[in-house]
Motif scaffolding. Structure first.
Motif, short mmCIF file in Angstrom:
data_model
loop_
_atom_site.label_atom_id
_atom_site.label_comp_id
_atom_site.label_asym_id
_atom_site.label_seq_id
_atom_site.Cartn_x
_atom_site.Cartn_y
_atom_site.Cartn_z
N TYR A 32 -31.04 -18.39 44.80
CA TYR A 32 -31.88 -17.26 45.21
C TYR A 32 -33.33 -17.50 44.82
N ARG A 33 -33.53 -18.01 43.59
CA ARG A 33 -34.90 -18.28 43.12
C ARG A 33 -35.59 -19.29 44.04
N GLU A 34 -34.87 -20.42 44.34
CA GLU A 34 -35.50 -21.49 45.12
C GLU A 34 -35.79 -21.05 46.56
N ILE A 35 -34.84 -20.32 47.16
CA ILE A 35 -35.06 -19.86 48.54
C ILE A 35 -36.16 -18.80 48.54
N GLY A 36 -36.16 -17.94 47.50
CA GLY A 36 -37.19 -16.90 47.37
C GLY A 36 -38.60 -17.49 47.29
N GLN A 37 -38.71 -18.71 46.74
CA GLN A 37 -40.02 -19.38 46.66
C GLN A 37 -40.47 -19.84 48.04
N GLN A 38 -39.48 -20.04 48.93
CA GLN A 38 -39.82 -20.64 50.23
C GLN A 38 -40.05 -19.61 51.34
N VAL A 39 -39.44 -18.42 51.20
CA VAL A 39 -39.60 -17.45 52.30
C VAL A 39 -40.78 -16.52 52.02
N GLN A 40 -41.46 -16.15 53.10
CA GLN A 40 -42.54 -15.16 52.97
C GLN A 40 -42.08 -13.89 53.65
N VAL A 41 -42.08 -12.80 52.87
CA VAL A 41 -41.69 -11.51 53.44
C VAL A 41 -42.85 -10.56 53.22
N PRO A 42 -43.36 -9.95 54.31
CA PRO A 42 -44.49 -9.02 54.15
C PRO A 42 -44.15 -7.92 53.15
N GLY A 43 -45.08 -7.64 52.26
CA GLY A 43 -44.86 -6.57 51.29
C GLY A 43 -44.28 -7.07 49.98
N PHE A 44 -43.86 -8.35 49.93
CA PHE A 44 -43.34 -8.91 48.66
C PHE A 44 -44.16 -10.12 48.27
N ARG A 45 -44.42 -10.25 46.98
CA ARG A 45 -45.11 -11.47 46.52
C ARG A 45 -44.13 -12.62 46.58
#
Length: 449
Positions: A32-45
């Protein structure tokens, strides 16, 4: 984690591993951490995207897959330690069952080092051919030396085979000059067939200042495959003069005062070379005998990898000289199956020898000192034309340093095996390892200077 081990052959096992879902948690969080670093979601850092949003965006399945890929190698390592297996090569993994929230079940087939019973080395005896040194071999050496000290002297006669000529060439097709088809003042040894087909025959009988025309087929350029007329003009004819075989020559060509001493020295050198070859022949026979006596099995996965890497090395080598595997097969008059069989036989024997030497090394607790390892690095760096430190750093980066360590260790074991077995020639004389020791000494000596 629960695991069982099933022996498929003396050199291969299948591990069945079950990992409860809770043990996958750390890998899942990391995914989750690694994928979270790669995706850009508007409204989230970036990096602060909640798991639920990632599941929506990327899919829970993708995250689970990532987690499993990360967990499997670690779980295999744990199972290998638990069952105290000595694995070789890469495992083949198959996931048998995995659903979200349930345990992960998978199997891993991997080659293992077989148990090998070693024969008593003192009982091993090998026989090699007798040393035979013919006078003609010494004559050949003397001839090569004379050739090196030959002089060229200009002669006033027509060229004959063995002469050196200075020539000009000019090629034409249908009276038109061929681009790049002229050259002047080239030195050529008549009869060496180094230049154009037909040239050697054409210049025989031509004296300085004379010309002659001959026909040759062009191989490259715009006119490839066409016949060209080549005009050759001989500028000078020189004859090769070999020095007289006398004491004066011995003093010129060597550190010796007489031709007798020079011949004796050459004989010693030829003898030493042959003694080293004799020891190498004994080494190959000894290994063959030991592998057969110990009935060393060959792990199929390791052999497969070795064959693939040897074949790739062949392809790379051929590419460097601008050839293909097809060209090679045609020139050797072999089929690809034959090559594969040869590679498999060689790789199988190679792998068996490695296993045998590793077993001896373990049984006798053979260690490699920093000094011995360093020597090998210097040696290999010289071959690769690199600085030792640079070469070593590259080994560490590519993860191949342990393989070099293994090579050095096996080399040490092999030397110690050679010391303990009996080597005789066909006439029953014991063969000593002195020649090899002397050659190794000389090599070490060269490295230090």
């Amino acid at each position: 984690m629960k695991s069982t081990v099933e022996t498929l052959s003396p050199t291969r096992v299948r591990l069945a591993i079950e990992v409860p879902f809770v043990e996958l948690e750390p890998s899942l969080q990391k995914a989750y951490r690694e994928i979270g670093q790669q995706v850009q979601v508007p409204g989230f850092r970036r990096g602060k995207v909640p798991a639920a949003v990632i599941d929506q965006r990327v899919g829970r399945g993708t995250v689970l897959n990532e987690a499993v890929q990360e967990a499997i190698p670690q779980q295999i390592l744990a199972a290998v330690r638990e069952h105290d297996l000595k694995t070789l090569g890469r495992p083949e993994v198959e996931i048998t069952e995995f659903n979200d929230g349930d345990s992960l079940n998978f199997t891993a087939e991997v080659d293992v080092r077989p148990e090998i019973t070693l024969p008593d080395l003192a009982t091993v005896e090998v026989t090699v051919d007798e040393l035979q040194i013919d006078d003609s071999e010494i004559d050949e050496q003397v001839k090569n030396l004379r050739e090196r000290f030959a002089t060229l002297k200009t002669v006033e006669r027509a060229a004959q085979e063995g002469d050196y000529v200075q020539i000009d060439l000019n090629a034409t097709v249908d009276g038109e000059d061929v681009p790049g088809g002229s050259a002047s003042n080239i030195s050529h040894e008549v009869g060496s067939k180094q230049l154009l087909p037909g040239l050697d025959e054409a210049v025989v009988g031509v004296a300085a200042g004379e010309s002659k025309t001959f026909t040759t087929q062009l191989v490259g350029g715009d006119y490839a495959g066409r016949d060209a007329d080549v005009a050759v003009t001989v500028r000078t004819v020189k004859e090769k003069e070999l020095p007289e075989l006398d004491d004066e020559f011995a003093q010129l060509a060597s550190e010796f005062d007489t031709i007798e001493e020079l011949r004796n020295d050459l004989r010693e050198r030829v003898t030493r070379g042959k003694q080293v070859e004799q020891i190498y022949a004994a080494r190959d026979k000894a290994l063959e005998q030991l592998v057969a006596a110990a009935e060393v099995p060959a792990p199929e996965g390791v052999v497969r990898e070795e064959v693939a890497s040897r074949k790739q090395a062949m392809v790379d080598q051929l590419e460097r000289i601008g050839a293909t595997m097809e060209d090679y097969l045609a020139s050797e008059e072999k089929t690809e199956e034959q090559i594969d069989t040869e590679l498999t036989d060689a790789a199988t024997q190679g792998v068996k020898v490695q296993l045998l030497l590793d077993t001896v090394a373990d049984a006798e607790n053979v260690e490699v000192s920093d000094d011995e390892f360093g020597h090998e690095i210097v040696h290999r760096a010289q071959h690769a034309g690199m600085a030792p430190q640079q070469y070593y750093d590259q080994l560490v980066r590519s993860g191949t340093a342990p393989a070099v360590y293994g090579d050095v260790r096996r080399g040490k074991v092999l030397s110690s095996i050679m010391e303990r077995i009996t080597i005789k020639d066909a006439a029953g004389n014991e063969v000593s390892l002195d020649a090899l020791r002397a050659a190794n000494e000389a090599e070490h000596h060269n490295h230090e200077h």
